[in-house]
Design a protein around this motif. Structure first.
Motif, PDB file in Angstrom:
ATOM      1  N   LEU A  83       0.872  -1.165  -0.021  1.00  0.00           N
ATOM      2  CA  LEU A  83       0.031  -0.195   0.164  1.00  0.00           C
ATOM      3  C   LEU A  83       0.767   1.157  -0.105  1.00  0.00           C
ATOM      4  N   ALA A  84       2.030   1.346   0.580  1.00  0.00           N
ATOM      5  CA  ALA A  84       3.053   2.310   0.690  1.00  0.00           C
ATOM      6  C   ALA A  84       3.507   2.597  -0.792  1.00  0.00           C
ATOM      7  N   ALA A  85       3.553   1.557  -1.571  1.00  0.00           N
ATOM      8  CA  ALA A  85       4.042   1.983  -2.825  1.00  0.00           C
ATOM      9  C   ALA A  85       3.296   2.941  -3.738  1.00  0.00           C
ATOM     10  N   PRO A  86       1.825   2.990  -3.823  1.00  0.00           N
ATOM     11  CA  PRO A  86       1.054   4.039  -4.717  1.00  0.00           C
ATOM     12  C   PRO A  86       1.241   5.184  -3.829  1.00  0.00           C
ATOM     13  N   VAL A  87       1.092   5.253  -2.596  1.00  0.00           N
ATOM     14  CA  VAL A  87       1.449   6.362  -1.777  1.00  0.00           C
ATOM     15  C   VAL A  87       2.573   7.412  -2.100  1.00  0.00           C
ATOM     16  N   CYS A  88       3.531   6.526  -2.156  1.00  0.00           N
ATOM     17  CA  CYS A  88       4.714   6.945  -2.442  1.00  0.00           C
ATOM     18  C   CYS A  88       4.630   7.829  -4.044  1.00  0.00           C
ATOM     19  N   LEU A  89       3.954   7.083  -4.867  1.00  0.00           N
ATOM     20  CA  LEU A  89       3.641   7.634  -6.246  1.00  0.00           C
ATOM     21  C   LEU A  89       3.008   8.964  -6.110  1.00  0.00           C
ATOM     22  N   LEU A  90       2.084   9.252  -5.167  1.00  0.00           N
ATOM     23  CA  LEU A  90       1.282  10.293  -5.098  1.00  0.00           C
ATOM     24  C   LEU A  90       2.132  11.381  -4.341  1.00  0.00           C
ATOM     25  N   LEU A  91       3.150  11.124  -3.519  1.00  0.00           N
ATOM     26  CA  LEU A  91       3.540  11.820  -2.830  1.00  0.00           C
ATOM     27  C   LEU A  91       4.435  13.177  -3.786  1.00  0.00           C
ATOM     28  N   ARG A  92       5.174  12.385  -4.727  1.00  0.00           N
ATOM     29  CA  ARG A  92       5.848  12.846  -5.742  1.00  0.00           C
ATOM     30  C   ARG A  92       6.917  13.769  -5.328  1.00  0.00           C
ATOM     31  N   ASN A  93       7.361  13.634  -3.854  1.00  0.00           N
ATOM     32  CA  ASN A  93       8.473  14.394  -3.431  1.00  0.00           C
ATOM     33  C   ASN A  93       9.615  13.551  -3.089  1.00  0.00           C
ATOM     34  N   ARG A  94      10.689  13.774  -3.416  1.00  0.00           N
ATOM     35  CA  ARG A  94      11.773  12.625  -3.135  1.00  0.00           C
ATOM     36  C   ARG A  94      11.980  12.499  -1.489  1.00  0.00           C
ATOM     37  N   HIS A  95      11.841  13.590  -0.965  1.00  0.00           N
ATOM     38  CA  HIS A  95      12.270  13.369   0.577  1.00  0.00           C
ATOM     39  C   HIS A  95      10.974  12.939   1.264  1.00  0.00           C
ATOM     40  N   ALA A  96       9.936  13.166   0.962  1.00  0.00           N
ATOM     41  CA  ALA A  96       8.853  12.485   1.502  1.00  0.00           C
ATOM     42  C   ALA A  96       8.588  11.072   1.094  1.00  0.00           C
ATOM     43  N   ALA A  97       8.989  10.748  -0.058  1.00  0.00           N
ATOM     44  CA  ALA A  97       9.022   9.324  -0.575  1.00  0.00           C
ATOM     45  C   ALA A  97      10.096   8.639   0.235  1.00  0.00           C
ATOM     46  N   TRP A  98      11.259   9.186   0.484  1.00  0.00           N
ATOM     47  CA  TRP A  98      12.006   8.101   1.202  1.00  0.00           C
ATOM     48  C   TRP A  98      11.592   8.219   2.397  1.00  0.00           C
ATOM     49  N   LEU A  99      11.445   9.197   3.164  1.00  0.00           N
ATOM     50  CA  LEU A  99      10.683   8.975   4.606  1.00  0.00           C
ATOM     51  C   LEU A  99       9.767   7.973   4.580  1.00  0.00           C
ATOM     52  N   LEU A 100       8.976   7.841   3.789  1.00  0.00           N
ATOM     53  CA  LEU A 100       7.854   6.763   3.917  1.00  0.00           C
ATOM     54  C   LEU A 100       8.477   5.580   3.772  1.00  0.00           C
ATOM     55  N   ALA A 101       9.078   5.513   2.638  1.00  0.00           N
ATOM     56  CA  ALA A 101       9.936   4.046   2.252  1.00  0.00           C
ATOM     57  C   ALA A 101      10.667   3.639   3.418  1.00  0.00           C
ATOM     58  N   ALA A 102      11.426   4.503   3.972  1.00  0.00           N
ATOM     59  CA  ALA A 102      12.185   4.041   5.161  1.00  0.00           C
ATOM     60  C   ALA A 102      11.425   3.731   6.496  1.00  0.00           C
ATOM     61  N   LEU A 103      10.352   4.503   6.517  1.00  0.00           N
ATOM     62  CA  LEU A 103       9.663   3.994   7.872  1.00  0.00           C
ATOM     63  C   LEU A 103       8.722   2.757   7.575  1.00  0.00           C
ATOM     64  N   VAL A 104       8.362   2.546   6.415  1.00  0.00           N
ATOM     65  CA  VAL A 104       7.822   1.250   5.882  1.00  0.00           C
ATOM     66  C   VAL A 104       8.549   0.082   6.163  1.00  0.00           C
ATOM     67  N   THR A 105       9.872   0.134   5.490  1.00  0.00           N
ATOM     68  CA  THR A 105      10.776  -0.794   5.537  1.00  0.00           C
ATOM     69  C   THR A 105      11.167  -1.181   7.075  1.00  0.00           C
ATOM     70  N   TRP A 106      11.350  -0.135   7.655  1.00  0.00           N
ATOM     71  CA  TRP A 106      11.660  -0.504   9.098  1.00  0.00           C
ATOM     72  C   TRP A 106      10.562  -1.102   9.741  1.00  0.00           C
ATOM     73  N   ALA A 107       9.478  -0.884   9.412  1.00  0.00           N
ATOM     74  CA  ALA A 107       8.157  -1.323  10.171  1.00  0.00           C
ATOM     75  C   ALA A 107       8.084  -2.898   9.556  1.00  0.00           C
ATOM     76  N   THR A 108       8.399  -3.083   8.260  1.00  0.00           N
ATOM     77  CA  THR A 108       8.591  -4.703   7.705  1.00  0.00           C
ATOM     78  C   THR A 108       9.582  -5.564   8.742  1.00  0.00           C
ATOM     79  N   PHE A 109      10.540  -4.910   8.936  1.00  0.00           N
ATOM     80  CA  PHE A 109      11.867  -5.532   9.530  1.00  0.00           C
ATOM     81  C   PHE A 109      11.055  -5.965  11.160  1.00  0.00           C
ATOM     82  N   ILE A 110      10.623  -4.897  11.703  1.00  0.00           N
ATOM     83  CA  ILE A 110       9.934  -5.233  13.038  1.00  0.00           C
ATOM     84  C   ILE A 110       8.751  -6.368  12.868  1.00  0.00           C
ATOM     85  N   ILE A 111       8.017  -6.156  11.936  1.00  0.00           N
ATOM     86  CA  ILE A 111       7.032  -7.474  11.693  1.00  0.00           C
ATOM     87  C   ILE A 111       7.806  -8.476  11.615  1.00  0.00           C
TER      88      ILE A 111
END
Lengths: 118, 492, 493
Positions: free
Chosen positions: C16-44
């Protein structure tokens, strides 16, 4: 007759080999992508064929019909078709980019150009 | 109980010392102070272990479980204790010497030198005190890696090439052959603990024992048995203190020490005697002794000559081990100590000559002994010990090895030992003699031309005199060493 | 409450985070989201591993459709370990990516990079978690398609041809896999892997089932880059953006190994097919060929990235060799090498990435003298190199030790020799890198090179540290791998 009874499977094999041959033998990248697509389509046919039940109808609940074909492979192949289309689109997009970068889509000429690079 | 607590510290101290050396890199005096203090502490620690071992204790510590079923274990027995004592003691001397040498010779990258030196010592301690073969193997490899930067110290193309040979042979033999031997041992015996009487007897077929012994001997490249000896002369491009400590004591002795360990505690003397698995290897060692001595005679470069002499002397120990008799093994174990003191003296002298007179070739050393009397006198004493003449320590160990060969009825090997002693005389004595002979013509010390050549710095000369005297003293205390080592030959 | 739904969250969150990233269109925001999501998957993933270790295999029915009709997510010890590897590497790559991607990818496309990265992560995690054979194909294609895009983002134009070649080979492989699954479905009427595992072993005498196995193995071997099907890999790794190389090298091939182990040991029941056919000889032979041939080729590479890519092919041989013994210890060695190789190759490529970030190129000449200017980076490189050789106290030795044991138990002397020889090849090719970094003088025209930024160094140090920590304290991964191997082999005695 066994041969005729397996008619669909023969088609699958022939299609598969045509696709495979095109992928290997063709130097033109667009043709390669199409060969790949033919190859994938042959698998679609394989799945559809295996789901067919003799004398069966489309899987619609109705009192008149007791025998119907297995619907699951159809659903699977819908997914696979989507994947196939995506692959083809991506492949063709890459070919466009390659044409921009190398000025050609012939594999030999590309390799020639790459050979000159370190 | 003290020994159990100090055992892990013997590893930790040099590692911590290495870090401190790194931190003190901008202040040379502090850095070298750290080196000396670390060496002193280490020696003190080793002594606390040595004392209970003399009383017959066998302190043992399990550090961590590294793989399921495998512990990093340290167990001290007389052989290891004596090796650890020699290495840590000579580190102190070498540290003093290196200070004189490195400064006198204006070497670059001195911090890296001292830091890796300390790491190499930590690895040596690990080898000496290892309680099972896997632990030993781990530190064996650590020693190869930590000495690599020392060998290539100067960074010249020549040093790089030498480093490649060094690492190539040491890693190649250990990964290619020794690891295989360890693996087979584990699968066959189900344990890798060093056990008195060996762990393989009754479990391995005769053929397997023969194969394993060969894999171990050639896999332990540090023992420099031909044809895997090339790394040793190559490593002589290193600064002299490195050659002195590492290639007269730590690295090469780690090799022969491992051979002895394997023979005594993995195979057991009985197994080797009954199967005869090691006898043909004794002949390989004998051949190495003779060939290396012959090669040494052709070398004009002093360090190269000493290197080949080391190759030859190491094979004495290997030969003693391969005889697989109580006397042979004991002689080998004693020779570790005797040769260490003798050879380190010779290397120290070679370094002192380089620092003071900038000479490396023997043919250039005419008359040098008159300007450097202490150095050359020490060289003479060291030579006597290596040759095995009384009243030097080397006499006893060579005697024991020869006795072992005679006991097993190997007349040819006894002959080899005799011939080799003559060869030793032929390639070592001329160096000292040439130094004291008057040089002809312009080189005459009385002509006043080269008055600037004096003895090397005090830091260089004192250590080498000390080790020379020590090898003299060892002659008189050889009995104690013998008594201490006695238990290791007990099985034979 | 939420802990019961971890299997679904593992895949759904990044998806779900992937399309959100697409909508953000800002590289810094996209990174932040991707990083948070990746770390979350690691915890999961860690949570899942803890649950599995605690309570045994988890079965999760997507949408409450009970298996075998609905799609089942099934997490066993092995799967959980792979999930941890993939998400763990992903998490470490993220801080590195933020800095590295800025340099290697045009700013306006960076947010797209993160979209593709998240999709790729989703696909890889999905493969490891799903219990449905066809669903696995879908995830395989999600990860493959996104990785084609990721590779093509490399700035060298050869990245494009490398991506296309990978696309063709990868699609062929995936299609072979679908054929295999189709044939199995024809015979058994099920796609659920647990269900298949019940039925397939009794049907091994059928030609269809044999053919299916052949298709499956060849298909996955293509994705796996098993010699001689590895041709796509070296260029793909060499010309992809560094971040992508690190991520794919450490995860994508590992997940393929996971699939091949699943097929052989879970679906086909392991040992019986080894006894009857030539499968184990074939796999063992190809594994050894991979190790030797790729190791030799690696020695002659002048581009360091390509050198490491060939070394990957060689290392994949270790894993395939391990699983081909059919013994617990061999399989455990293969599984633990998934983990070990992931961290060491990630460390190596990341160290190289740090160097390229500062020096801009990756031939041996460019590395000259970097040992003094970038001590941390090059130190990590040495640690990675030592692991690759398999020296004691590093993770590489753990694998080698157990592989040799497995080979000796099996009496496979040739395998023993190949394992040892390939270690020696590794000495040669890694030492070329070390020598260049430490013992070549700095080129005269080189300006002062600084150590890489902290954001890149920290993950690098963690990875290099892991190489040593898990090399000394190998009990944890090894116990896990042994338990996983036992449950895989013991599943059907």
């Amino acid at each position: 007759m066994a041969f005729a009874g397996l008619y669909n499977y023969w088609i699958v094999v022939v299609l598969m080999m045509i696709g495979f041959y095109v992928v290997i033998a063709q130097g033109n990248l667009v043709k390669k992508i199409f060969g790949l697509n033919i190859f994938q389509v042959s698998v679609f046919v394989l799945y559809i064929t295996m789901s067919k039940v003799d004398g069966g109808t489309a899987p619609i609940l109705d009192d008149r019909y007791q025998v119907y074909s297995n619907p699951l492979p159809h659903v699977l192949i819908l997914t696979a078709i989507v994947v196939g289309v995506a692959t083809m689109a991506l492949g063709l997009a890459l070919v466009v980019r390659i044409r921009e970068a190398y000025g050609t889509i012939e594999e030999e000429e590309i390799e020639q150009q790459e050979g000159e690079l370190p | 109980m003290i020994a159990e607590t100090t055992l892990p510290l013997t590893l930790a101290v040099p590692i911590v010392g290495s870090l401190l050396i790194w931190l003190a890199k901008s202040r040379p005096n502090l850095r070298e102070g750290v080196t000396l203090v670390t060496a002193l502490i280490l020696f003190g620690l080793v002594l606390t272990i040595l004392v209970p071992v003399i009383d017959g204790a066998r302190p043992s510590v399990k550090l961590v479980e590294i793989y399921p079923g495998f512990d990093l274990t340290f167990t001290v027995e007389p052989l290891g204790a004596s090796f650890a004592t020699i290495a840590s003691f000579l580190w102190i001397i070498t540290s003093l010497y290196s200070i004189g040498y490195m400064r006198g010779h204006h070497e670059a990258y001195q911090t890296r030198f001292y830091a890796f030196f300390a790491l190499a010592l930590a690895s040596t301690m690990g080898i000496a005190l290892a309680g099972n073969m896997l632990t030993l193997f781990i530190f064996y490899e650590a020693l190869s890696i930590s000495t690599y930067p020392l060998v290539t110290h100067s960074g010249t193309p020549e040093a790089k090439r030498a480093g490649r040979v060094y690492l190539g042979i040491l890693l190649g033999t250990s990964i290619g052959l020794q690891l295989l031997a360890v693996g087979i041992t584990w699968v066959t015996a189900g344990t890798l603990d060093f056990t008195e009487g060996g762990i393989l007897s009754g479990k391995a077929s005769d053929g397997l024992v023969v194969l394993l012994m060969a894999l171990y001997l050639f896999g332990i490249g540090k023992a420099a048995v031909m044809p895997f000896h090339r790394w040793l002369p190559a490593a002589m491009v290193a600064p002299t203190p490195v050659s002195a400590l590492l290639h007269a004591v730590a690295v090469v002795k780690a090799g022969v020490f491992t051979v002895l360990k394997v023979v005594i505690y993995i195979f057991g003397l009985d197994l080797l005697t009954t199967t005869g698995a090691s006898l043909w290897l004794a002949y390989v060692a004998g051949a190495t002794i003779i060939i290396a001595s012959l090669v040494a005679m052709t070398k004009d470069n002093l360090k190269a000559r000493l290197a080949y002499s080391t190759v030859s002397q190491l094979s004495y120990i290997v030969l003693g081990a391969m005889l697989a008799t109580s006397t042979g093994v004991l002689g080998g174990a004693m020779h570790i100590a005797m040769h260490a003191f003798g050879k380190i003296t010779l290397f120290f002298c070679a370094g002192a000559i380089l620092v003071a007179a900038h000479k490396t070739e023997i043919s250039e050393m005419h008359g040098l002994g008159r300007k450097m009397p202490f150095t050359f006198a020490a060289f003479f004493l060291g030579s006597l010990s290596i040759i095995g003449l009384p009243p030097m320590g080397g006499a006893w160990s060579k005697w024991e090895i020869a006795l072992g060969a005679a006991e097993s009825g190997q007349a040819i090997l006894v002959g080899v030992l005799m011939v080799s002693s003559l060869l030793n005389v032929a390639y070592l004595i001329p160096v000292a003699v040439r130094g004291f002979l008057p040089a002809g013509g312009a080189g005459n010390p009385d002509s006043g031309e080269r008055w600037e050549i004096r003895e090397a710095p005090l830091f260089c000369v004192v250590p080498l005199c000390f080790t020379a005297v020590a090898s003299l003293v060892l002659f008189f205390y050889a009995d104690d060493l013998y008594a201490f080592l006695q238990p290791i030959g007990g099985g034979g | 409450m939420i802990s019961a739904h971890l299997p679904a969250l593992q895949v759904v969150v990044p998806l779900l985070a992937a399309p959100v990233c697409l909508l953000l269109r800002n590289r810094h925001a996209a990174w932040l989201l991707a990083a948070l999501v990746t770390w979350a998957t690691f915890i999961i993933a860690l949570g899942l591993l803890a649950q599995v270790a605690d309570r045994g295999t988890i079965s999760y029915a997507i949408g409450d459709w009970a298996p075998p009709w609905g799609i089942e997510y099934r997490v066993d010890l092995f799967g959980a370990l792979v999930l941890v590897i993939v998400s763990g590497i992903g998490s470490l790559v993220m801080p590195f990516a933020r800095i590295n991607v800025e340099r290697e990818i045009p700013a306006e496309r960076i947010y797209l990079f993160y979209v593709m990265y998240l999709l790729c992560l989703t696909g890889l995690l999905g493969i490891a978690i799903t219990g449905d054979a066809f669903n696995l194909f879908v995830f395989l294609e999600i990860s493959s398609l996104s990785s084609y895009v990721l590779i093509s983002l490399g700035h060298d134009r050869r990245a494009l041809t490398a991506a296309l070649r990978y696309l063709i080979m990868g699609t062929l492989g995936a299609t072979f896999y679908v054929i295999g699954i189709g044939l199995l479905y024809m015979v058994t009427g099920t796609l659920n892997m647990a269900d298949l595992a019940q039925r397939v072993p009794d049907l091994l005498h059928l030609r269809t089932v044999e053919a299916a196995l052949a298709f499956l193995i060849v298909g996955i071997s293509l994705k796996l880059a098993l010699f001689p099907l590895h041709l796509w890999l070296p260029n793909a790794y060499a010309f992809a953006p560094t971040t992508v190389t690190i991520f794919l090298a450490a995860t994508a091939t590992k997940v393929s190994v996971y699939v091949i182990i699943r097929i052989i040991y879970t679906v086909y029941g392991g040992a019986p097919i080894f006894r009857e056919g030539i499968l184990n000889e074939a796999l063992m032979g190809l594994g050894m060929l991979s190790m030797v041939a790729a190791g030799l080729v690696a020695i002659y590479q002048s581009n360091v990235k390509r050198l490491l890519a060939y070394s990957s092919v060689s290392q994949i041989g270790y894993m395939v060799l391990g699983l081909s013994f059919g013994s617990v210890i061999g399989l455990a060695a293969g599984i633990v090498h998934l983990f070990n190789h992931a961290i060491m190759k990630a460390a190596l490529f990341m160290a190289l990435g740090c160097a390229t970030q500062q020096v801009r190129a990756v031939s041996f000449d460019d590395l000259a003298g970097l040992g003094r200017q970038m001590p941390v980076t090059m130190g990590a490189l040495v640690v990675g190199a030592l692991s690759l050789i398999g020296l004691p106290l590093t993770v590489g030795f753990v694998t080698k030790w157990y592989l040799i044991q497995a080979a000796l138990q099996d009496g496979a002397w040739l395998a023993v020799i190949v394992i040892l020889a390939s270690g020696l090849f590794a000495v040669v090719y890694t030492w070329r890198i070390v020598e260049a970094a430490y013992f070549r003088p700095l080129p005269e025209d080189r300006e002062e090179v600084r150590e890489a930024p902290l954001g890149m160094l920290i993950p690098l140090v963690i990875l290099a540290g892991a190489c040593v920590v898990f090399g000394i304290g190998a009990t944890w991964p090894m116990d896990l791998a042994l338990a996983a191997a036992e449950s895989l082999i013991g599943a059907r005695p």
